[in-house]
Structure formats: C-alpha cells, structure tokens
Design an enzyme around this catalytic site. Sequence first.
Site, mmCIF file in Angstrom:
data_model
loop_
_atom_site.group_PDB
_atom_site.id
_atom_site.type_symbol
_atom_site.label_atom_id
_atom_site.label_comp_id
_atom_site.label_asym_id
_atom_site.label_seq_id
_atom_site.Cartn_x
_atom_site.Cartn_y
_atom_site.Cartn_z
ATOM 1 N N LYS A 252 0.824 -1.204 0.000
ATOM 2 C CA LYS A 252 0.000 0.000 0.000
ATOM 3 C C LYS A 252 0.868 1.268 0.000
ATOM 4 O O LYS A 252 0.649 2.180 -0.796
ATOM 5 C CB LYS A 252 -0.925 -0.008 1.230
ATOM 6 C CG LYS A 252 -1.894 -1.184 1.244
ATOM 7 C CD LYS A 252 -2.809 -1.131 2.435
ATOM 8 C CE LYS A 252 -2.099 -1.426 3.722
ATOM 9 N NZ LYS A 252 -1.566 -2.816 3.778
ATOM 10 N N GLU B 237 6.036 -37.053 13.742
ATOM 11 C CA GLU B 237 6.079 -36.435 12.413
ATOM 12 C C GLU B 237 5.870 -37.474 11.317
ATOM 13 O O GLU B 237 5.276 -37.168 10.280
ATOM 14 C CB GLU B 237 7.416 -35.714 12.223
ATOM 15 C CG GLU B 237 7.718 -34.633 13.240
ATOM 16 C CD GLU B 237 6.633 -33.581 13.321
ATOM 17 O OE1 GLU B 237 5.881 -33.391 12.332
ATOM 18 O OE2 GLU B 237 6.509 -32.932 14.382
#
Length: 640
Positions: free
Chosen positions: A244, A461
């Site tokens: 922006k 995991e």
Amino acid sequence: MSNGEKKKANQDDGGDFNPKKLDSRQSSSGSSGGKSQIALVVWLLIFLGLGIFVLFNHGSKTVTKWSQSKFEKELASGHIEKVSTIPLTDGVAILKGEYRSSDSQSNATKKPKVFTTKVTLTDDLDKLIRNSGVERKVEPPNPWIGNLLLTLLPILIVVVLIYVLFARQMKLAGKGAMQFGKSRARKLSHNGKKITFADVAGAEEAKEETKELVDYLKDPLKFKLLGGKIPKGALLTGPPGTGKTLLAKAVAGEADVPFFTISGSDFVEMFVGVGASRVRDMFEQAKQEAPCILFIDEIDAVGRSRFSGIGGGHDEREQTLNALLVEMDGMETQEGIIIIAATNRPDVLDPALTRPGRLDRQIVLDLPDIKGRREILDVHVKEVKVAGDVDLDIVAKGTSGFSGADLANLINEAALLAARFDKKAADMSDFNEARDKVRWGRERKSRKVNDEDRRITAYHEAGHTLVALNCPKSTPVHKVTIIPRGNAYLGATMSMPEEDRYTQSKTEMQDELTVLMGGRCAEEIAFDEITSGASADIAQATKMAKAMVCYFGMSEKMGNVQYGNRSEHIFIGRDITKSEDYSEQTAREIDIEIKTFIRDATKRAENILRDKKDKLSLLAETLLQKETLDIKEIKELLVI
C-alpha cells in the site's frame, strides 16, 4: 511439535514513507536545543565560580590603616616584611605591604597582615626604608575606576549570562508553542531513487485506479469536458505487506504535482486541540500548492469510529477526525486536493470517513496470485545476483500465500545465504532454503534434544506424513524434519499447496483434520502413551472444526446457520460487549458437533496408521538417521 502450519505474514507494508533529505526540523530542533541549553548552563556555572573566586579573593585579606608615625615605628621595630610604593602627586605616596605583629613572630607559618598608609616622601623616610632591609617595590598609580571594574566585572558577567540564557529559553518556548499547531506533513522531494508504477507488480487493478488519479492531475481538462468529477480521495486497504505504501510512493513518482505525506499518528498529541489545528494547517499548505496529492499513512490511528470506547470516546482524536471530515468535504472545500489514505484495518474506520465525497474509492491490494508473485520476483531479483539454475516460476509456484514483502524478504534471504557460503550468486538451493525460512522459520540445530524425545518426535512427524500421503485431498507434504524450526519446538511436517486455492471443500477440511490428528495417533500406536507435543495440533484442529460447524455450515445437525458473528479482530466497545446470538442449548450442540468432527478424524488417522504400521516404523527410523526428508526421498523410501 507442530504440523508445519502456514504462517501468516505479519510484516509492514513495503516500507514507510521516509524519503531522503526531507525536512528534518522536527527531529533536529529538540536535540540541538537540549544540547545548547546544557552548554549554556555549564558556562554559566563556570563563570559564576570564577567571578565569586575573583571577587572574594580580591578582598580576602584585612587591610590595616596606619598613620605615618605608626609606619615609621613598625619599620624601625623590624615587623614589616614588604613595602610597595604607589606615588601620587606633590611628593605624597601610598605605602602598602605586609607585616607581622610581635605576638606572631614565633609562628612562622602564620600569614602576614596587610597595612596601608599615606605618607609624605622625604629623604629621611626613604633612607629609613632602605636601611631597614625590607623588600621594596614601586607600583604605578591604580586609579579608582580600575578597582571598580575589577570588583564589578564578575557580577556583570553573571548578569549577562543569565539574561542570555533566559532570553533564549523564552524565545524557544514561544517558538515551540507556536509550532504545536503546525502540520507535520512533509513535501516529498525526489532527490534519491524515484519509484514509479514500473516498480509495483502484482496489483494491476490497483495501479489502474491510481493511474486515473495521476492522469486527472496531469490533464484535468480531459475529464471536465466529459462532465466527470475525479474522486476526492482513495483508501488503500489490504493485508500487511501487500504494497500500500509502495503504491503511494509510485503515485508520488508518477505525478508531476506536489506530494505531501503524513502519518495518522502525527496528528494526535498530548495537548488538547493540537490535532485539529494540524489538520487545518495541513490543508492550508495543500491549498497553496493545489493541485496536489496528500497521503495519510495508517489513517486508522486518527480515523477510528467515534464513540467506540467503553464509557465514551477519545475526545482529542474525535476532534481531529471531525476537523479532517470537514476539510475533506465541508463548506469551504477546495478543488484540486486528492487524498490517498492507507490502512490494513478498514473495519474500524468511521463510516463518515469512507462515504462518497471523502474517501469514496476503496482500492484493495490483496495477496498476489501466482502471476503476480512472478512479477514481484522479477522486480526484486534485479537487485541480486542469481545463478542460471534459478527458476522463478517454481519459486512463484511454491510461495502461495506470500505477500510482496514476503517475496522481497525471500530474495534477500537467498542472497544472504549465498554470501554466507561464499558463493558468487544465489542458486536454487538458496531460494528453497530461503522460502522455507520465511514460511516456517530457521532451523535451530543448537537445541539439545535427548534420545527419547527425538524418537517420539520422529514417530509423531512420521504419523503426520503417512496420514497425509493417504488423504488425497489434504495439502501435499513438502518436507518433514525432526530438527526444531521456527515455532516448532521439536519437529515439523511442512505442507505446501501446489496452486492457489480460495475455497476448501468439506472433504478437504476433513482430510486436514485427519492429518492433524495423525501425530497423536502415531505416538499412541508406537509407545502406547501420549505426550503434550500434540498441543498445537489439537488447537489447530479445534479451530478448524469450529469454523466448519459455526461458519461454513458443514454440520448436518446444525444446518446452514452461522453461529457467532464476531470479527477476527475485537474492536473495543463494539465487540467486547456483544453477547453470542444463540442459546446455551445451541452452544452445547455446537460443542458436541466439534467433538464429533475431531473424533471421526482421530479414528480415521488411527486406522490408516495401524494398517501401515511397518511403513510408520520405517519412516520414523529413517528420520532418526537423516533428520530431514523431502517428499521425493519419502516416496522413494515408501515405494509410492
């Protein structure tokens, strides 16, 4: 342990407005004034001390006045040690010197006393002085004006310094008081690098809308002949890091008109009425330079909705906002001033600020798609040296969800990694590691983990990975590691979408829930025990299941009804006092549905892992040896 969840970018826009060689009077006046004030005080103390020393030292000894007969008597007695003759007129002179009284002759360390006398110089007196053997000295006449100046000089110095000090402080105080209400808007000068629309990539629609503002300022007659009126203001909104402020800099670079910039926090001060005064002064400056552009960065600092606080609003901020509203579209509004404001919190802005006639055009800068990411990479990659094996299309494909600031950071991190290993250019391995570092954090190999925790982590995991490979609608696994990385305390299973997705089906979300629960199920199957390492997985699964029930209408029992309408960011005074819009019975049913979704996902993950227990052990043991495996190595290991 975490499941490698995606990290949202939490960085600022592409840089604040801080152009080089801008007017720095606000920052320099305070420091220079403070230093000069300290210097004046120090010099004042020095001269004051010198004056007091000279004044008191000059008259520190007591002077005894003698008659001429008294002098001759003391001279004959041998009490006089020094004699100074100051000739006057007509044979008259003043004699002064030092003597010791008869009772102090035994005390050689005692200081002598001072005498003075006025005598008539005769040959007999001169002979008497010569024969006495005292130390003689002739001094020139010392007029009374010299003594007076010597006495008054220290006092005069002190008075002058005090006057200069207080006069300067009064002048600075008056100047400071007059500057409180002055605007802090800075006129941008392009002495450094000029940013244009060519430097802004991945936001074509936003550039088109801002180009229209620039074209109007360059050639307003073209629009007036058609009867069109240019919007008076534009509001740039979007997530942090989407560019922006960079787009506003490009507007400043493209427009051949004066460009003023100010931050929303520069308006409000500790003094009442200062903000409103600064708003008026800012628009007065802009009117003198019209046509021009006025950029207000982070406007939510001053443009928040009025009466939003509990027990009343912030009077000073509301006065500032009222002054801003009047200047933007009031009775005396001037043409030719275009306001561009930027914020990433448009939901908290006052409705009067965003209505037509003020900030009537809202320009949204969203996260870039794959095409936009490639364009952004092309812009930033010009500043670094890259090897020939770097494929920016692959980098753009693997950075879904990255903002422009994230991509700029990725390229910078790749260059830093290449420099760390003394490479001449950043290659593809540097870009891959930089992407993983930006998305999931840096590896923390220095953390010492005992063998038992490493083994539990490996199975945890491996459970995530194996379940993900058997849930076709889940996010594809990218890499699995038992090395702590980012916010993951022990290990991470990193998933990465292959393409941009803007919606998720119920099946996809159920697969994601199953993958999240795979770690906890793997621990229980392998060790017949569970640990606290699945806390992050449980929290993420609960949040996802609640969204499925309350917001996405994916529960058959609860139906297509949204339960709870609180926004993501709580706005004090508007949200915190708002109660939920459903009954306690409905809340209980929602809790039951959330538990049902998570329980079903847990059972499904457990069934997958029990059926493939041998592959679970193989993958976990391999992780213990290699610590990190990518998806290619995993598929080769499991023969998929």
